[in-house]
Design a protein around this motif. Structure first.
Motif, PDB file in Angstrom:
ATOM      1  N   VAL A   1       0.852  -1.188   0.000  1.00 51.78           N
ATOM      2  CA  VAL A   1       0.000   0.000   0.000  1.00 51.78           C
ATOM      3  C   VAL A   1       0.890   1.240   0.000  1.00 51.78           C
ATOM      4  CG1 VAL A   1      -1.788   1.280   1.259  1.00 51.78           C
ATOM      5  CG2 VAL A   1      -1.814  -1.234   1.260  1.00 51.78           C
ATOM      6  N   ILE A   2       0.680   2.132  -0.974  1.00 49.00           N
ATOM      7  CA  ILE A   2       1.491   3.354  -1.066  1.00 49.00           C
ATOM      8  C   ILE A   2       0.642   4.617  -0.914  1.00 49.00           C
ATOM      9  CG2 ILE A   2       3.354   2.295  -2.380  1.00 49.00           C
ATOM     10  CD1 ILE A   2       2.146   3.560  -4.910  1.00 49.00           C
ATOM     11  N   GLY A   3      -0.675   4.441  -0.803  1.00 45.97           N
ATOM     12  CA  GLY A   3      -1.537   5.607  -0.617  1.00 45.97           C
ATOM     13  C   GLY A   3      -2.968   5.195  -0.363  1.00 45.97           C
ATOM     14  N   LYS A   4      -3.749   6.148   0.147  1.00 46.62           N
ATOM     15  CA  LYS A   4      -5.176   5.939   0.397  1.00 46.62           C
ATOM     16  C   LYS A   4      -5.930   7.154  -0.110  1.00 46.62           C
ATOM     17  CE  LYS A   4      -6.559   4.056   4.314  1.00 46.62           C
ATOM     18  NZ  LYS A   4      -6.756   3.750   5.754  1.00 46.62           N
ATOM     19  N   GLY A   5      -7.152   6.926  -0.580  1.00 46.69           N
ATOM     20  CA  GLY A   5      -7.972   8.034  -1.041  1.00 46.69           C
ATOM     21  C   GLY A   5      -9.403   7.910  -0.560  1.00 46.69           C
ATOM     22  N   LYS A   6     -10.012   9.046  -0.310  1.00 46.56           N
ATOM     23  CA  LYS A   6     -11.397   9.081   0.153  1.00 46.56           C
ATOM     24  C   LYS A   6     -12.358   8.983  -1.022  1.00 46.56           C
ATOM     25  CE  LYS A   6     -10.430  11.750   4.252  1.00 46.56           C
ATOM     26  NZ  LYS A   6     -10.791  12.869   5.090  1.00 46.56           N
ATOM     27  N   GLY A   7     -13.588   8.569  -0.709  1.00 46.51           N
ATOM     28  CA  GLY A   7     -14.637   8.500  -1.707  1.00 46.51           C
ATOM     29  C   GLY A   7     -14.927   9.873  -2.301  1.00 46.51           C
ATOM     30  N   ASN A   8     -15.383   9.863  -3.546  1.00 42.73           N
ATOM     31  CA  ASN A   8     -15.737  11.073  -4.294  1.00 42.73           C
ATOM     32  C   ASN A   8     -14.551  11.998  -4.552  1.00 42.73           C
ATOM     33  OD1 ASN A   8     -18.490  10.421  -4.614  1.00 42.73           O
ATOM     34  ND2 ASN A   8     -18.838  11.005  -2.484  1.00 42.73           N
ATOM     35  N   THR A   9     -13.357  11.438  -4.574  1.00 41.78           N
ATOM     36  CA  THR A   9     -12.187  12.210  -5.003  1.00 41.78           C
ATOM     37  C   THR A   9     -11.828  11.725  -6.406  1.00 41.78           C
ATOM     38  OG1 THR A   9     -10.709  10.687  -3.812  1.00 41.78           O
ATOM     39  CG2 THR A   9     -11.318  12.718  -2.691  1.00 41.78           C
ATOM     40  N   LYS A  10     -11.093  10.655  -6.492  1.00 40.59           N
ATOM     41  CA  LYS A  10     -10.715  10.064  -7.783  1.00 40.59           C
ATOM     42  C   LYS A  10     -11.812   9.123  -8.286  1.00 40.59           C
ATOM     43  CE  LYS A  10      -6.631   7.743  -9.703  1.00 40.59           C
ATOM     44  NZ  LYS A  10      -5.337   7.141  -9.310  1.00 40.59           N
ATOM     45  N   TYR A  11     -12.458   8.425  -7.349  1.00 40.97           N
ATOM     46  CA  TYR A  11     -13.545   7.482  -7.653  1.00 40.97           C
ATOM     47  C   TYR A  11     -14.704   7.765  -6.703  1.00 40.97           C
ATOM     48  CZ  TYR A  11      -9.521   4.887  -9.534  1.00 40.97           C
ATOM     49  OH  TYR A  11      -8.389   4.521 -10.197  1.00 40.97           O
ATOM     50  N   ARG A  12     -15.820   7.092  -6.909  1.00 40.33           N
ATOM     51  CA  ARG A  12     -16.971   7.259  -6.019  1.00 40.33           C
ATOM     52  C   ARG A  12     -16.718   6.718  -4.623  1.00 40.33           C
ATOM     53  NH1 ARG A  12     -22.500   5.900  -9.281  1.00 40.33           N
ATOM     54  NH2 ARG A  12     -22.548   7.864 -10.401  1.00 40.33           N
ATOM     55  N   GLU A  13     -15.978   5.615  -4.538  1.00 43.93           N
ATOM     56  CA  GLU A  13     -15.743   5.020  -3.222  1.00 43.93           C
ATOM     57  C   GLU A  13     -14.286   5.158  -2.800  1.00 43.93           C
ATOM     58  OE1 GLU A  13     -15.702   0.551  -2.961  1.00 43.93           O
ATOM     59  OE2 GLU A  13     -16.573   0.745  -4.954  1.00 43.93           O
ATOM     60  N   SER A  14     -14.030   4.901  -1.530  1.00 47.84           N
ATOM     61  CA  SER A  14     -12.668   4.966  -1.000  1.00 47.84           C
ATOM     62  C   SER A  14     -11.813   3.913  -1.688  1.00 47.84           C
ATOM     63  CB  SER A  14     -12.675   4.701   0.502  1.00 47.84           C
ATOM     64  OG  SER A  14     -13.446   5.667   1.161  1.00 47.84           O
ATOM     65  N   TYR A  15     -10.507   4.134  -1.670  1.00 47.82           N
ATOM     66  CA  TYR A  15      -9.596   3.209  -2.342  1.00 47.82           C
ATOM     67  C   TYR A  15      -8.215   3.285  -1.707  1.00 47.82           C
ATOM     68  CZ  TYR A  15      -7.779   7.397  -4.594  1.00 47.82           C
ATOM     69  OH  TYR A  15      -7.223   8.625  -4.818  1.00 47.82           O
ATOM     70  N   VAL A  16      -7.402   2.266  -1.999  1.00 53.33           N
ATOM     71  CA  VAL A  16      -5.985   2.299  -1.656  1.00 53.33           C
ATOM     72  C   VAL A  16      -5.207   2.174  -2.959  1.00 53.33           C
ATOM     73  CG1 VAL A  16      -6.230   1.384   0.677  1.00 53.33           C
ATOM     74  CG2 VAL A  16      -5.857  -0.191  -1.210  1.00 53.33           C
ATOM     75  N   THR A  17      -4.056   2.803  -3.005  1.00 50.04           N
ATOM     76  CA  THR A  17      -3.159   2.676  -4.144  1.00 50.04           C
ATOM     77  C   THR A  17      -2.037   1.748  -3.716  1.00 50.04           C
ATOM     78  OG1 THR A  17      -3.691   4.915  -4.861  1.00 50.04           O
ATOM     79  CG2 THR A  17      -1.701   3.928  -5.781  1.00 50.04           C
ATOM     80  N   VAL A  18      -1.721   0.780  -4.581  1.00 48.01           N
ATOM     81  CA  VAL A  18      -0.703  -0.216  -4.256  1.00 48.01           C
ATOM     82  C   VAL A  18       0.291  -0.351  -5.402  1.00 48.01           C
ATOM     83  CG1 VAL A  18      -2.282  -1.538  -2.781  1.00 48.01           C
ATOM     84  CG2 VAL A  18      -2.055  -2.154  -5.179  1.00 48.01           C
ATOM     85  N   ILE A  19       1.401  -1.031  -5.109  1.00 46.11           N
ATOM     86  CA  ILE A  19       2.391  -1.356  -6.126  1.00 46.11           C
ATOM     87  C   ILE A  19       2.785  -2.817  -5.915  1.00 46.11           C
ATOM     88  CG2 ILE A  19       4.362  -0.537  -4.769  1.00 46.11           C
ATOM     89  CD1 ILE A  19       5.473   0.543  -7.528  1.00 46.11           C
ATOM     90  N   ASP A  20       2.967  -3.548  -7.015  1.00 46.31           N
ATOM     91  CA  ASP A  20       3.378  -4.945  -6.893  1.00 46.31           C
ATOM     92  C   ASP A  20       4.857  -5.089  -7.254  1.00 46.31           C
ATOM     93  OD1 ASP A  20       3.547  -5.018  -9.705  1.00 46.31           O
ATOM     94  OD2 ASP A  20       1.737  -6.220  -9.955  1.00 46.31           O
ATOM     95  N   ASN A  21       5.361  -6.306  -7.211  1.00 42.45           N
ATOM     96  CA  ASN A  21       6.783  -6.539  -7.469  1.00 42.45           C
ATOM     97  C   ASN A  21       7.165  -6.377  -8.939  1.00 42.45           C
ATOM     98  OD1 ASN A  21       5.489  -8.838  -8.342  1.00 42.45           O
ATOM     99  ND2 ASN A  21       6.954 -10.254  -7.455  1.00 42.45           N
ATOM    100  N   ARG A  22       6.188  -6.141  -9.809  1.00 43.55           N
ATOM    101  CA  ARG A  22       6.447  -5.901 -11.235  1.00 43.55           C
ATOM    102  C   ARG A  22       6.343  -4.412 -11.566  1.00 43.55           C
ATOM    103  NH1 ARG A  22       1.906 -10.223 -12.702  1.00 43.55           N
ATOM    104  NH2 ARG A  22       0.928  -8.854 -11.197  1.00 43.55           N
ATOM    105  N   ASN A  23       6.271  -3.591 -10.519  1.00 38.51           N
ATOM    106  CA  ASN A  23       6.140  -2.126 -10.621  1.00 38.51           C
ATOM    107  C   ASN A  23       4.816  -1.678 -11.224  1.00 38.51           C
ATOM    108  OD1 ASN A  23       8.501  -1.370  -9.314  1.00 38.51           O
ATOM    109  ND2 ASN A  23       9.704  -1.664 -11.172  1.00 38.51           N
ATOM    110  N   ASN A  24       3.786  -2.497 -11.116  1.00 40.39           N
ATOM    111  CA  ASN A  24       2.440  -2.092 -11.502  1.00 40.39           C
ATOM    112  C   ASN A  24       1.850  -1.291 -10.353  1.00 40.39           C
ATOM    113  OD1 ASN A  24       2.224  -3.468 -14.024  1.00 40.39           O
ATOM    114  ND2 ASN A  24       1.916  -5.380 -12.906  1.00 40.39           N
ATOM    115  N   GLU A  25       1.484  -0.060 -10.609  1.00 35.49           N
ATOM    116  CA  GLU A  25       0.826   0.777  -9.609  1.00 35.49           C
ATOM    117  C   GLU A  25      -0.641   0.894  -9.997  1.00 35.49           C
ATOM    118  OE1 GLU A  25       1.131   5.369  -8.197  1.00 35.49           O
ATOM    119  OE2 GLU A  25       3.038   4.299  -8.478  1.00 35.49           O
ATOM    120  N   PHE A  26      -1.542   0.585  -9.051  1.00 32.44           N
ATOM    121  CA  PHE A  26      -2.967   0.589  -9.358  1.00 32.44           C
ATOM    122  C   PHE A  26      -3.769   0.801  -8.086  1.00 32.44           C
ATOM    123  CE2 PHE A  26      -1.572  -3.701  -8.585  1.00 32.44           C
ATOM    124  CZ  PHE A  26      -2.570  -4.288  -7.835  1.00 32.44           C
TER     125      PHE A  26
END
Length: 97
Positions: A60-85
Motif C-alpha cells: 500500500v502506497i496511498g489511500k484516497g477518500k470516496g468522491n475524489t478520484k472514484y466514487r468510493e474509498s480506495y488504496v493505491t498499491v504497487i506490486d513486485n512488477r512495478n504495476n501501480e494501481f
C-alpha cells in the motif's frame, strides 16, 4: 481480512482471489475481477503482467477518500512488477487477506 479502515500505508496485502489490473490509460488503473462470465463488466486481460495470482503481495502506497478520484474509498498499491494501481474498498475484502 483487509478493510479500508484497517489498511495502512506501507502495509503488504496478499492476493487471495485471482484478479487483474484494468485501465484505459496510464493515469487510471484499478483492480477488477478476472472472469469469463458473460456478465463481466471488464474483459479479461491477455497480458500476464497484469494478472494477480493468488499469493502475490502488494504494498500500500496511498489511500484516497470516496468522491475524489472514484466514487468510493480506495488504496493505491504497487506490486513486485512495478504495476501501480488502485483497489476499491469493496474489493479489498473480496480479493485480499
Amino acid at each position: 481480512m483487509a478493510s479500508i479502515r484497517s489498511t495502512q500505508v506501507g502495509q503488504y496485502l496478499t492476493v487471495k482471489k485471482t484478479a487483474q489490473i484494468y485501465g484505459n490509460n496510464s493515469a487510471i488503473k484499478f483492480l477488477t475481477n478476472y472472469s469469463n462470465r458473460s456478465g463481466a463488466i471488464y474483459p479479461k486481460v491477455e497480458d500476464p503482467n497484469l494478472i494477480l495470482q493468488i499469493g502475490l503481495r502488494v504494498q500500500v502506497i496511498g489511500k484516497g477518500k470516496g468522491n475524489t478520484k472514484y466514487r468510493e474509498s480506495y488504496v493505491t498499491v504497487i506490486d513486485n512488477r512495478n504495476n501501480e494501481f488502485d483497489i476499491f474498498a469493496s474489493d479489498l475484502k473480496r480479493h485480499f487477506e
